[in-house]
Write an enzyme that holds these catalytic residues in place. Structure first.
Site, PDB file in Angstrom:
ATOM      1  N   VAL A  56     -16.648 -12.624  59.023  1.00 38.30           N
ATOM      2  CA  VAL A  56     -17.555 -11.483  59.005  1.00 38.30           C
ATOM      3  C   VAL A  56     -17.204 -10.510  57.885  1.00 38.30           C
ATOM      4  O   VAL A  56     -18.067 -10.109  57.092  1.00 38.30           O
ATOM      5  CB  VAL A  56     -17.530 -10.779  60.376  1.00 38.30           C
ATOM      6  CG1 VAL A  56     -18.289  -9.468  60.335  1.00 38.30           C
ATOM      7  CG2 VAL A  56     -18.144 -11.698  61.418  1.00 38.30           C
ATOM      8  N   CYS A  94     -17.392 -17.783  68.753  1.00 39.63           N
ATOM      9  CA  CYS A  94     -18.179 -16.692  69.346  1.00 39.63           C
ATOM     10  C   CYS A  94     -18.715 -16.967  70.751  1.00 39.63           C
ATOM     11  O   CYS A  94     -18.394 -16.226  71.683  1.00 39.63           O
ATOM     12  CB  CYS A  94     -19.323 -16.333  68.423  1.00 39.63           C
ATOM     13  SG  CYS A  94     -18.731 -15.629  66.882  1.00 39.63           S
ATOM     14  N   PHE A 142     -24.709 -10.704  63.230  1.00 38.34           N
ATOM     15  CA  PHE A 142     -25.351 -11.866  63.861  1.00 38.34           C
ATOM     16  C   PHE A 142     -25.282 -13.133  63.013  1.00 38.34           C
ATOM     17  O   PHE A 142     -25.985 -14.101  63.288  1.00 38.34           O
ATOM     18  CB  PHE A 142     -26.820 -11.538  64.172  1.00 38.34           C
ATOM     19  CG  PHE A 142     -26.986 -10.371  65.112  1.00 38.34           C
ATOM     20  CD1 PHE A 142     -26.842 -10.541  66.485  1.00 38.34           C
ATOM     21  CD2 PHE A 142     -27.250  -9.104  64.632  1.00 38.34           C
ATOM     22  CE1 PHE A 142     -26.973  -9.463  67.355  1.00 38.34           C
ATOM     23  CE2 PHE A 142     -27.384  -8.018  65.489  1.00 38.34           C
ATOM     24  CZ  PHE A 142     -27.244  -8.199  66.863  1.00 38.34           C
ATOM     25  N   PHE A 186     -32.328 -23.505  69.262  1.00 33.92           N
ATOM     26  CA  PHE A 186     -31.271 -23.566  70.287  1.00 33.92           C
ATOM     27  C   PHE A 186     -31.664 -24.392  71.505  1.00 33.92           C
ATOM     28  O   PHE A 186     -31.284 -24.098  72.630  1.00 33.92           O
ATOM     29  CB  PHE A 186     -30.782 -22.153  70.650  1.00 33.92           C
ATOM     30  CG  PHE A 186     -29.802 -21.678  69.615  1.00 33.92           C
ATOM     31  CD1 PHE A 186     -30.232 -21.310  68.360  1.00 33.92           C
ATOM     32  CD2 PHE A 186     -28.444 -21.674  69.871  1.00 33.92           C
ATOM     33  CE1 PHE A 186     -29.342 -20.954  67.367  1.00 33.92           C
ATOM     34  CE2 PHE A 186     -27.539 -21.319  68.880  1.00 33.92           C
ATOM     35  CZ  PHE A 186     -27.990 -20.951  67.624  1.00 33.92           C
ATOM     36  N   ARG A 219     -12.300 -23.487  66.004  1.00 32.51           N
ATOM     37  CA  ARG A 219     -12.021 -22.658  67.180  1.00 32.51           C
ATOM     38  C   ARG A 219     -12.925 -23.088  68.341  1.00 32.51           C
ATOM     39  O   ARG A 219     -14.136 -23.176  68.194  1.00 32.51           O
ATOM     40  CB  ARG A 219     -12.231 -21.175  66.839  1.00 32.51           C
ATOM     41  CG  ARG A 219     -11.129 -20.626  65.945  1.00 32.51           C
ATOM     42  CD  ARG A 219     -11.322 -19.165  65.629  1.00 32.51           C
ATOM     43  NE  ARG A 219     -12.228 -18.928  64.528  1.00 32.51           N
ATOM     44  CZ  ARG A 219     -12.481 -17.719  64.003  1.00 32.51           C
ATOM     45  NH1 ARG A 219     -11.890 -16.648  64.500  1.00 32.51           N
ATOM     46  NH2 ARG A 219     -13.318 -17.579  62.995  1.00 32.51           N
TER      47      ARG A 219
HETATM   48  N1  LIG Z   1     -17.058 -15.680  62.984  1.00 30.51           N
HETATM   49  C1  LIG Z   1     -18.323 -15.398  63.160  1.00 30.51           C
HETATM   50  O1  LIG Z   1     -19.194 -16.209  62.883  1.00 30.51           O
HETATM   51  C2  LIG Z   1     -18.750 -14.065  63.725  1.00 30.51           C
HETATM   52  C3  LIG Z   1     -20.107 -13.705  63.692  1.00 30.51           C
HETATM   53  C4  LIG Z   1     -20.479 -12.466  64.240  1.00 30.51           C
HETATM   54  C5  LIG Z   1     -19.531 -11.619  64.782  1.00 30.51           C
HETATM   55  N2  LIG Z   1     -18.219 -11.994  64.798  1.00 30.51           N
HETATM   56  C6  LIG Z   1     -17.234 -11.031  65.311  1.00 30.51           C
HETATM   57  O2  LIG Z   1     -16.641 -10.390  64.172  1.00 30.51           O
HETATM   58  C7  LIG Z   1     -15.250 -10.148  64.397  1.00 30.51           C
HETATM   59  C8  LIG Z   1     -14.421 -10.837  63.319  1.00 30.51           C
HETATM   60  O3  LIG Z   1     -14.593 -12.220  63.434  1.00 30.51           O
HETATM   61  P1  LIG Z   1     -13.961 -13.231  62.372  1.00 30.51           P
HETATM   62  O4  LIG Z   1     -14.272 -14.594  62.815  1.00 30.51           O
HETATM   63  O5  LIG Z   1     -14.370 -12.787  61.009  1.00 30.51           O
HETATM   64  O6  LIG Z   1     -12.407 -12.860  62.620  1.00 30.51           O
HETATM   65  P2  LIG Z   1     -11.024 -13.510  62.151  1.00 30.51           P
HETATM   66  O7  LIG Z   1     -10.132 -13.357  63.289  1.00 30.51           O
HETATM   67  O8  LIG Z   1     -11.273 -14.838  61.533  1.00 30.51           O
HETATM   68  O9  LIG Z   1     -10.554 -12.545  60.952  1.00 30.51           O
HETATM   69  C9  LIG Z   1     -10.117 -11.235  61.160  1.00 30.51           C
HETATM   70  C10 LIG Z   1      -9.254 -10.801  59.986  1.00 30.51           C
HETATM   71  O10 LIG Z   1      -8.854  -9.452  60.197  1.00 30.51           O
HETATM   72  C11 LIG Z   1      -7.538  -9.302  59.709  1.00 30.51           C
HETATM   73  N3  LIG Z   1      -6.937  -8.093  60.301  1.00 30.51           N
HETATM   74  C12 LIG Z   1      -6.610  -7.867  61.594  1.00 30.51           C
HETATM   75  N4  LIG Z   1      -6.100  -6.631  61.735  1.00 30.51           N
HETATM   76  C13 LIG Z   1      -6.116  -6.056  60.521  1.00 30.51           C
HETATM   77  C14 LIG Z   1      -5.713  -4.780  60.012  1.00 30.51           C
HETATM   78  N5  LIG Z   1      -5.211  -3.854  60.816  1.00 30.51           N
HETATM   79  N6  LIG Z   1      -5.865  -4.546  58.700  1.00 30.51           N
HETATM   80  C15 LIG Z   1      -6.359  -5.471  57.865  1.00 30.51           C
HETATM   81  N7  LIG Z   1      -6.766  -6.689  58.285  1.00 30.51           N
HETATM   82  C16 LIG Z   1      -6.656  -6.978  59.594  1.00 30.51           C
HETATM   83  C17 LIG Z   1      -6.846 -10.591  60.100  1.00 30.51           C
HETATM   84  O11 LIG Z   1      -5.696 -10.817  59.334  1.00 30.51           O
HETATM   85  C18 LIG Z   1      -7.965 -11.607  59.828  1.00 30.51           C
HETATM   86  O12 LIG Z   1      -7.886 -12.115  58.506  1.00 30.51           O
HETATM   87  C19 LIG Z   1     -14.981 -10.645  65.820  1.00 30.51           C
HETATM   88  O13 LIG Z   1     -15.126  -9.559  66.695  1.00 30.51           O
HETATM   89  C20 LIG Z   1     -16.081 -11.658  66.050  1.00 30.51           C
HETATM   90  O14 LIG Z   1     -16.393 -11.788  67.412  1.00 30.51           O
HETATM   91  C21 LIG Z   1     -17.806 -13.181  64.264  1.00 30.51           C
HETATM   92  O1  LIG Z   2     -29.459 -26.007  69.856  1.00 31.37           O
HETATM   93  C1  LIG Z   2     -28.252 -25.837  69.719  1.00 31.37           C
HETATM   94  C2  LIG Z   2     -27.693 -24.854  68.871  1.00 31.37           C
HETATM   95  C3  LIG Z   2     -26.312 -24.730  68.803  1.00 31.37           C
HETATM   96  N1  LIG Z   2     -25.507 -25.549  69.520  1.00 31.37           N
HETATM   97  C4  LIG Z   2     -24.031 -25.367  69.464  1.00 31.37           C
HETATM   98  O2  LIG Z   2     -23.737 -23.990  69.639  1.00 31.37           O
HETATM   99  C5  LIG Z   2     -22.555 -23.639  68.925  1.00 31.37           C
HETATM  100  C6  LIG Z   2     -22.785 -22.395  68.092  1.00 31.37           C
HETATM  101  O3  LIG Z   2     -23.677 -22.681  67.047  1.00 31.37           O
HETATM  102  P1  LIG Z   2     -24.272 -21.541  66.082  1.00 31.37           P
HETATM  103  O4  LIG Z   2     -24.880 -20.490  66.899  1.00 31.37           O
HETATM  104  O5  LIG Z   2     -25.112 -22.201  65.078  1.00 31.37           O
HETATM  105  O6  LIG Z   2     -22.932 -21.057  65.339  1.00 31.37           O
HETATM  106  P2  LIG Z   2     -22.022 -19.750  65.323  1.00 31.37           P
HETATM  107  O7  LIG Z   2     -21.546 -19.640  63.931  1.00 31.37           O
HETATM  108  O8  LIG Z   2     -21.039 -19.826  66.428  1.00 31.37           O
HETATM  109  O9  LIG Z   2     -23.025 -18.490  65.559  1.00 31.37           O
HETATM  110  C7  LIG Z   2     -23.215 -17.862  66.822  1.00 31.37           C
HETATM  111  O10 LIG Z   2     -22.194 -16.923  67.081  1.00 31.37           O
HETATM  112  C8  LIG Z   2     -22.082 -15.886  66.072  1.00 31.37           C
HETATM  113  C9  LIG Z   2     -20.887 -15.028  66.436  1.00 31.37           C
HETATM  114  O11 LIG Z   2     -21.151 -14.067  67.380  1.00 31.37           O
HETATM  115  C10 LIG Z   2     -23.378 -15.090  66.037  1.00 31.37           C
HETATM  116  O12 LIG Z   2     -23.280 -14.067  65.054  1.00 31.37           O
HETATM  117  C11 LIG Z   2     -24.548 -16.019  65.730  1.00 31.37           C
HETATM  118  O13 LIG Z   2     -25.764 -15.278  65.773  1.00 31.37           O
HETATM  119  C12 LIG Z   2     -24.563 -17.134  66.780  1.00 31.37           C
HETATM  120  O14 LIG Z   2     -25.614 -18.065  66.487  1.00 31.37           O
HETATM  121  C13 LIG Z   2     -22.181 -24.881  68.114  1.00 31.37           C
HETATM  122  O15 LIG Z   2     -21.132 -25.570  68.791  1.00 31.37           O
HETATM  123  C14 LIG Z   2     -23.440 -25.731  68.100  1.00 31.37           C
HETATM  124  O16 LIG Z   2     -23.157 -27.110  68.027  1.00 31.37           O
HETATM  125  C15 LIG Z   2     -26.040 -26.522  70.348  1.00 31.37           C
HETATM  126  O17 LIG Z   2     -25.316 -27.257  71.022  1.00 31.37           O
HETATM  127  N2  LIG Z   2     -27.400 -26.639  70.429  1.00 31.37           N
END
Ligand SMILES: NC(=O)c1ccc[n+]([C@@H]2O[C@H](COP(=O)([O-])OP(=O)(O)OC[C@H]3O[C@@H](n4cnc5c(N)ncnc54)[C@H](O)[C@@H]3O)[C@@H](O)[C@H]2O)c1
Ligand SMILES: O=c1ccn([C@@H]2O[C@H](COP(=O)(O)OP(=O)(O)O[C@H]3O[C@H](CO)[C@@H](O)[C@H](O)[C@H]3O)[C@@H](O)[C@H]2O)c(=O)[nH]1
Length: 445
Positions: free
Chosen positions: A11, A258, A150, A247, A325
């Site tokens: 993110v 997530c 998102f 979905f 993850r």
């Molecule tokens: N991964 C996704 O697709 C996704 C999408 C939407 C929302 N989110 C949400 O966004 C947040 C971040 O997710 P992510 O997957 O990017 O996280 P992540 O755990 O992969 O990365 C977080 C980073 O923050 C760093 N960090 C932690 N504490 C710190 C500090 N005090 N100063 C500087 N750096 C610091 C860590 O070293 C790490 O590199 C989570 O709450 C997650 O639920 C993730």
């Molecule tokens: O029809 C579907 C769609 C997805 N999946 C599974 O659902 C999981 C999540 O897929 P996807 O949503 O594409 O990936 P993420 O990157 O985990 O994204 C979700 O999680 C993020 C973290 O919160 C949000 O920001 C996004 O909007 C939300 O889609 C995966 O294991 C997919 O294989 C299915 O099995 N069937």
């Protein structure tokens, strides 16, 4: 605008890079030295199509920097984006340690008017806790806003630059104005709301999408018993605009960083206010059980799995990412090993990440899809990588010892299978045997 992004996970990194691409001056901060060193050398710690090129473009243009020095980045920025992790605690609640530590570090560094915009997914009420903590450590005017993210992994840049909506939750009018200005180039669809509703929108969205997946997976399980085809069922449902077609892909259940964590966290959030979220609990239970259908199907075909060689194609929780993850592959492989099977696994890019998490288990990791399939008693497809879809079934059949194929993602069609000798089990679709659809007996009711 001048931005500091705290955390360079998916993110933080993707939003930082995208905001700089829109012309803002962005400093991305991480406390992990190796990540910052990598990023400064033009290397990307995550696999995301197009990200490396976009980082280069914006660092070359002088709009994007990387540092471990949070304090300086905060001092120079007008807006500070909090994007650190909120992983699950053992009881399913979100672990807020990283958020609170980062908020305190920010508060100690601020030297004037700032906006803290939280992109991390945090339980309802967290931004108010952040605000209280910040107030304890600084008298400077700091506004707090919840702006949930998102994006999806694998299409993160596209999702960030062209979002369906932006949600801005803040009670501070000046901050709201500034954040509208920041996000306006991305979309006109900006929802302005209060902090708690913004926090809830994120969890409710993920919980709803997870519910759609568990729903279609249960429909798929029934389709298998009644001889219907879930892909046609989903197609027929999806044309209804009230339902929508996305979905509704049946498979081995959702994984990733997530859905599993956020569904558990929402169950806990509800529990804290004495609400038993029965529907979401079932969604989680259905999702967990769904992955074991792969094992049940293997046992139907092969009987006792002890001593059998099983090829696994796909370790990432979805294609176009090296993120493993909560990937269903962990439990499927562990379960195969427990049954005494020999496992040969291949993934185009996620193998190294997977190995780190499953070090103690005896899996043979292969360099190619062919190597994994060679002389195996059965092949299981767990991730719908394009590479697998494009591999000829005739080749796969020639590699395997016996042509048994469990397709956990429904990537092969009946037409493709018609010319083969596979015993083919997919998800919610009729089984195939020697190119012919297995008939379901007349239903008795
Ligand atoms: N991964 C996704 O697709 C996704 C999408 C939407 C929302 N989110 C949400 O966004 C947040 C971040 O997710 P992510 O997957 O990017 O996280 P992540 O755990 O992969 O990365 C977080 C980073 O923050 C760093 N960090 C932690 N504490 C710190 C500090 N005090 N100063 C500087 N750096 C610091 C860590 O070293 C790490 O590199 C989570 O709450 C997650 O639920 C993730
Ligand atoms: O029809 C579907 C769609 C997805 N999946 C599974 O659902 C999981 C999540 O897929 P996807 O949503 O594409 O990936 P993420 O990157 O985990 O994204 C979700 O999680 C993020 C973290 O919160 C949000 O920001 C996004 O909007 C939300 O889609 C995966 O294991 C997919 O294989 C299915 O099995 N069937």
């Amino acid at each position: 605008m001048k931005l500091a992004v705290i955390g360079t996970g998916y993110v933080g990194l993707v939003s930082g890079v995208c905001f700089s691409d829109l012309g803002n001056d962005v400093t991305c901060v991480d406390k992990v030295n190796e990540k910052i060193t990598m990023l400064r050398q033009g290397e990307v710690p995550i696999y995301e199509p197009g990200l490396k090129e976009l980082i280069k473009k914006n660092t070359d243009a002088g709009r994007l920097q990387f540092t471990t020095d949070l304090s300086s980045a905060v001092k120079e920025a007008e807006i500070i984006i909090l994007a650190v992790g909120t992983p699950s605690l053992p009881n399913g609640e979100a672990n807020l340690t990283y958020i609170m530590e980062a908020a305190k570090e920010i508060a100690l560094a601020v030297d004037g008017k700032k906006i803290i915009m939280t992109k991390s997914t945090v339980p309802v009420g967290t931004n108010e806790k952040i605000e209280n903590l910040v107030r304890k450590h600084t008298a400077h005017p700091v506004a707090i806003a919840s702006v949930p993210e998102f994006l999806r992994e694998g299409s993160a840049i596209r999702d960030t630059l062209g979002p369906d909506r932006i949600v801005i939750g803040t009670e501070n009018e000046a901050a709201q104005k500034k954040l509208i200005e920041l996000h306006q180039p991305l979309t006109e669809n900006i929802l302005l709301t209060d902090v708690r509703s913004a926090e809830m929108i994120k969890y409710a969205s993920n919980a709803f999408l997870a519910t759609k997946i568990s729903f279609i997976n249960e429909i798929a399980n029934i389709c298998e018993k009644v001889g219907a085809d879930v892909t046609r069922v989903a197609e027929g449902m999806g044309y209804d605009k009230r339902i929508g077609s996305s979905f509704l892909r049946a498979g081995i259940g959702y994984g990733g960083s997530c859905f599993p964590k956020d569904t558990q966290a929402l169950i806990q959030i509800a529990g804290h206010v004495d609400y038993d979220f029965k529907l979401l609990k079932s969604v989680v239970e259905v999702n967990h059980d769904q992955r074991f259908n792969v094992i049940r199907k293997l046992e139907t075909i092969l009987g006792d799995l002890s001593g059998k060689t099983i090829a696994i194609w796909g370790l990432a929780f979805k294609p176009e990412t090296d993120d493993v993850r909560d990937a269903p592959a962990f439990e499927i492989i562990s379960s195969l090993l427990q049954r005494g099977a020999l496992v040969k696994a291949y993934d185009p890019i996620a193998t190294e990440n997977f190995k780190k998490n499953l070090l103690h288990l005896d899996v043979t990791y292969c360099q190619t899809a062919e190597e994994a399939a060679l002389h195996a008693d059965a092949l299981c497809v767990l991730t719908e990588w394009k590479e697998f879809q494009e591999t000829s079934l005739t080749d796969i059949q020639s590699w395997l010892k016996t042509p048994n194929l469990i397709d956990g993602r429904n990537i092969y069609s009946e037409e493709q299978l018609a010319k083969t000798e596979f015993v083919y089990y997919s998800v919610g679709r009729p089984n195939m045997n020697n190119g012919v659809r297995e008939q379901t007996p007349l239903l008795s009711f």
